[in-house]
Design an enzyme around this catalytic site. Structure first.
Site, PDB file in Angstrom:
ATOM      1  N   ILE A 109      44.600  44.954  40.883  1.00  0.00           N
ATOM      2  CA  ILE A 109      43.947  46.390  40.642  1.00  0.00           C
ATOM      3  C   ILE A 109      43.713  46.960  41.992  1.00  0.00           C
ATOM      4  CG2 ILE A 109      41.904  45.715  40.089  1.00  0.00           C
ATOM      5  CD1 ILE A 109      42.055  48.438  38.231  1.00  0.00           C
ATOM      6  N   CYS A 110      44.086  48.161  42.360  1.00  0.00           N
ATOM      7  CA  CYS A 110      43.478  48.835  43.681  1.00  0.00           C
ATOM      8  C   CYS A 110      44.329  48.251  44.762  1.00  0.00           C
ATOM      9  CB  CYS A 110      41.969  48.734  43.612  1.00  0.00           C
ATOM     10  SG  CYS A 110      41.526  49.740  44.747  1.00  0.00           S
ATOM     11  N   ALA A 111      43.691  47.806  45.833  1.00  0.00           N
ATOM     12  CA  ALA A 111      44.292  47.037  47.006  1.00  0.00           C
ATOM     13  C   ALA A 111      44.678  45.733  46.752  1.00  0.00           C
ATOM     14  CB  ALA A 111      43.496  47.421  48.318  1.00  0.00           C
ATOM     15  N   PHE A 130      46.225  51.105  44.889  1.00  0.00           N
ATOM     16  CA  PHE A 130      45.481  52.234  45.408  1.00  0.00           C
ATOM     17  C   PHE A 130      46.600  52.577  46.372  1.00  0.00           C
ATOM     18  CE2 PHE A 130      43.082  53.994  48.827  1.00  0.00           C
ATOM     19  CZ  PHE A 130      42.161  54.846  47.863  1.00  0.00           C
ATOM     20  N   SER A 158      47.812  47.957  38.642  1.00  0.00           N
ATOM     21  CA  SER A 158      46.898  49.194  38.176  1.00  0.00           C
ATOM     22  C   SER A 158      46.584  49.726  39.707  1.00  0.00           C
ATOM     23  CB  SER A 158      45.902  49.174  37.353  1.00  0.00           C
ATOM     24  OG  SER A 158      45.392  50.459  36.647  1.00  0.00           O
TER      25      SER A 158
END
Length: 191
Positions: A109-111, A130, A158
């Protein structure tokens, strides 16, 4: 149904919300969860992790201990510099490749999807992240989606803290059932 197991790899600078929300939702679904620490330089241990917003988390196991066990999913939380540490640590790439070779899921998720890129994990797959790391992922050969959660084969990705519940519920749907995911969604009063 067999006990489901998840492993979240932690590094200093991990995003608290992505770790806690994901782990909480998975535990509500009856998934056994371990936190494991990853530190730059190949040092694996049990020292507390200082997250991106200064919350401190205590790992359940070292990466070396946890990697010996079978998990249904290996999860990489975002946050900086945590994602960068996951991307630079060779042991993370080894764990991800081993997980896929055993038919397990990997999630980020994210970075954190930058770790997939740096370790050459499933190049050409469709993923999300991200927005600030999109360019790195596209340059590495991934197909990019702006969907909030993306599943491509055994890879789940995500976008960031605001999508952490959706990410966790998708993991529950995949590992347990759509019914359990829906039940948790309603029980937590999510819209």
């Amino acid at each position: 149904m067999a006990l489901r197991r998840a492993l979240i790899l932690l590094a200093d600078g991990a995003e608290e919300m992505e770790v806690i929300i994901t782990s909480d939702v998975l535990r509500r679904a009856g998934i056994e969860l371990q936190y494991s620490q990853v530190t730059l330089g190949g040092l694996f241990g049990m020292e507390p992790i200082t997250c991106a917003r200064k919350a401190r988390l205590l790992p359940d196991a070292s990466v070396d201990e946890a990697a010996k066990e079978k998990h249904d999913v290996i999860i990489l939380p975002g946050g900086l510099p945590g994602s960068e540490t996951l991307a630079k640590t060779a042991k993370v790439g080894d764990i991800l490749r081993s997980q896929l070779s055993c038919g397990g899921f990997i999630a980020a998720i994210c970075a954190a999807p930058i770790a997939f890129a740096s370790h050459s994990i499933q190049k050409g797959a469709t993923l999300t992240s991200f927005p600030g790391v999109r360019g790195k992922l596209e340059e590495a050969g991934y197909n990019y989606s702006e969907d909030r959660v993306v599943v491509d084969g055994k890879m789940i990705t995500s976008r960031g803290p605001g999508t952490a519940f959706e990410f966790a519920l998708k993991l529950v749907e995949i590992l347990v059932s759509a019914e359990e995911s829906k039940k948790l969604h309603e029980g937590m009063l999510l819209k």
